[in-house]
Design a protein around this motif. Structure first.
Motif, PDB file in Angstrom:
ATOM      1  N   UNK A 251      -5.416 -13.296  15.961  1.00 44.34           N
ATOM      2  CA  UNK A 251      -5.177 -11.948  15.452  1.00 44.34           C
ATOM      3  C   UNK A 251      -4.738 -11.981  13.996  1.00 44.34           C
ATOM      4  N   UNK A 252      -4.772 -10.804  13.408  1.00 42.75           N
ATOM      5  CA  UNK A 252      -4.290 -10.604  12.044  1.00 42.75           C
ATOM      6  C   UNK A 252      -3.389  -9.374  12.035  1.00 42.75           C
ATOM      7  N   UNK A 253      -2.151  -9.546  11.605  1.00 43.86           N
ATOM      8  CA  UNK A 253      -1.228  -8.421  11.425  1.00 43.86           C
ATOM      9  C   UNK A 253      -1.137  -8.145   9.931  1.00 43.86           C
ATOM     10  N   UNK A 254      -1.276  -6.884   9.540  1.00 43.44           N
ATOM     11  CA  UNK A 254      -1.266  -6.587   8.111  1.00 43.44           C
ATOM     12  C   UNK A 254      -0.747  -5.179   7.833  1.00 43.44           C
ATOM     13  N   UNK A 255      -0.356  -4.970   6.608  1.00 48.50           N
ATOM     14  CA  UNK A 255       0.083  -3.665   6.175  1.00 48.50           C
ATOM     15  C   UNK A 255      -1.059  -2.838   5.622  1.00 48.50           C
ATOM     16  N   UNK A 256      -0.835  -1.563   5.340  1.00 52.70           N
ATOM     17  CA  UNK A 256      -1.875  -0.716   4.768  1.00 52.70           C
ATOM     18  C   UNK A 256      -2.267  -1.204   3.392  1.00 52.70           C
ATOM     19  N   UNK A 257      -3.511  -0.982   3.030  1.00 56.10           N
ATOM     20  CA  UNK A 257      -3.987  -1.405   1.721  1.00 56.10           C
ATOM     21  C   UNK A 257      -4.451  -2.843   1.665  1.00 56.10           C
ATOM     22  N   UNK A 258      -4.402  -3.539   2.817  1.00 56.78           N
ATOM     23  CA  UNK A 258      -4.867  -4.915   2.896  1.00 56.78           C
ATOM     24  C   UNK A 258      -6.163  -4.924   3.681  1.00 56.78           C
ATOM     25  N   UNK A 259      -7.252  -5.351   3.054  1.00 58.46           N
ATOM     26  CA  UNK A 259      -8.558  -5.368   3.699  1.00 58.46           C
ATOM     27  C   UNK A 259      -8.774  -6.711   4.382  1.00 58.46           C
ATOM     28  N   UNK A 260      -8.946  -6.734   5.703  1.00 57.50           N
ATOM     29  CA  UNK A 260      -9.222  -7.999   6.405  1.00 57.50           C
ATOM     30  C   UNK A 260     -10.513  -8.619   5.906  1.00 57.50           C
ATOM     31  N   UNK A 261     -10.563  -9.948   5.894  1.00 60.12           N
ATOM     32  CA  UNK A 261     -11.754 -10.680   5.426  1.00 60.12           C
ATOM     33  C   UNK A 261     -12.256 -11.640   6.495  1.00 60.12           C
TER      34      UNK A 261
END
Length: 261
Positions: A251-261
Motif C-alpha cells: 500500500x501507499x499512504x499519502x497526503x493530498x497533493x501527492x500523485x502516486x507513481x
C-alpha cells in the motif's frame, strides 16, 4: 452507533492499554516469546489486549471484535467490526526504541471510520473525533480529553518527505521511493508513520512488506480523517478492510497533493 461514546471509549481504553504497556516496559521483564510465525509477543501485548478487549466487549457487546492476540477472532466475518492491535511495533518495544503504539479502530463496510493511535513512550495521542475529523490531543492525558489540535495532511510543495519502516524496510520500498523527488527519509516504527503523514510531518509512506489489518486500520482512520488517503498498490484503488484472514497487500499512504507513481 453513538460515535461520541465510541470515541470516548476507544480513547479511554487506548490510554489504559498504554499504561499496561509502560508498566511492563519499566519492569525489566518483558516476557518475550515467539509466536507460531516467529514474530515476538510480550507480557505487554497480552496485558494491553486483556484491558482493551474486555472494555470493548463490555461497551459494545453486539459489535464483532477482531484482535491480534486472540486467534479465535481472526475467522470472524462482519460488515462492522472493531479491530485492535494492543501493541503495534513489538520489535520496537523489545529493542526499547519507543516507536510502538496502541491501535483501536471501527471498520464499517470495508472502511476504517474511527480510530485511535496512542504512542505511550512518545506521549502522542491521535484519534478521530465523533465527526470523523482527526486531532492530536496534548498531554498529560486525563479522564477527560485535553486540548486538541486538528490534523491536516498537507504537502508544502517541492520534494517529498518520506517516512518508512524502521524494522521492515526492504529493497522494493527503496526502489519505489526512488521514483520520487525526495527531500529526506525518516525511519519510524508502528502506526506512527500514518500519524506523521496525517499531521503534515511527512508526505508519503509506502509499504511493500506483509502487514495485517490490525496494524493499519487505526492509523488509516486517522489519516483519512486528516484528508489523506491509503491506496492498495495491487489494485490502484482505495484500501479496503475485512479481507480474508485480515491480510494486507502492498500500500501507499499519502497526503493530498501527492500523485502516486
Amino acid at each position: 452507533m453513538d460515535m461520541d461514546r465510541l470515541v470516548a471509549t476507544m480513547r479511554r481504553l487506548a490510554l489504559a492499554g498504554g499504561e499496561a504497556i509502560m508498566e511492563v516496559y519499566g519492569s525489566g521483564d518483558l516476557g518475550v516469546e515467539a509466536k507460531a510465525d516467529d514474530s515476538p509477543v510480550t507480557r505487554a501485548d497480552k496485558a494491553a489486549d486483556a484491558v482493551i478487549s474486555a472494555g470493548l466487549r463490555e461497551a459494545f457487546p453486539d459489535v464483532a471484535l477482531v484482535t491480534e492476540e486472540q486467534a479465535a477472532t481472526h475467522s470472524k466475518v462482519a460488515d462492522r467490526f472493531l479491530i485492535v492491535d494492543p501493541l503495534d511495533g513489538t520489535k520496537e518495544f523489545v529493542r526499547r526504541r519507543g516507536d510502538f503504539t496502541v491501535n483501536i479502530a471501527l471498520v464499517e463496510d470495508g472502511a476504517p471510520v474511527r480510530g485511535v493511535v496512542y504512542a505511550p513512550a512518545r506521549r502522542r495521542l491521535f484519534y478521530t473525533d465523533a465527526s470523523g475529523a482527526s486531532v492530536e490531543e496534548e498531554g498529560p492525558f486525563g479522564r477527560a480529553p485535553g486540548r486538541t489540535t486538528p490534523l491536516q495532511a498537507a504537502h508544502p510543495g517541492g520534494p517529498l518527505r518520506v517516512v518508512a519502516s524502521k524494522s521492515h524496510r526492504d529493497a522494493a520500498t527503496d526502489a519505489y521511493i526512488a521514483r520520487y523527488d525526495v527531500a529526506g527519509i525518516v525511519s519510524a516504527g508502528s502506526s506512527l508513520k500514518f500519524c506523521l503523514v496525517a499531521a503534515g510531518e511527512a508526505d508519503l509512506y509506502p509499504r511493500f512488506g506483509p502487514t495485517m489489518e490490525w496494524d493499519t486500520a487505526a492509523g488509516d482512520a486517522v489519516l483519512r480523517g486528516a484528508g489523506g488517503r491509503m491506496i492498495d498498490l495491487g489494485t490502484g484503488g482505495t484500501f479496503r478492510y475485512g479481507k480474508p484472514g485480515y491480510r494486507n497487500g502492498s500500500f501507499l499512504a499519502h497526503g493530498p497533493g501527492v500523485a502516486p507513481r
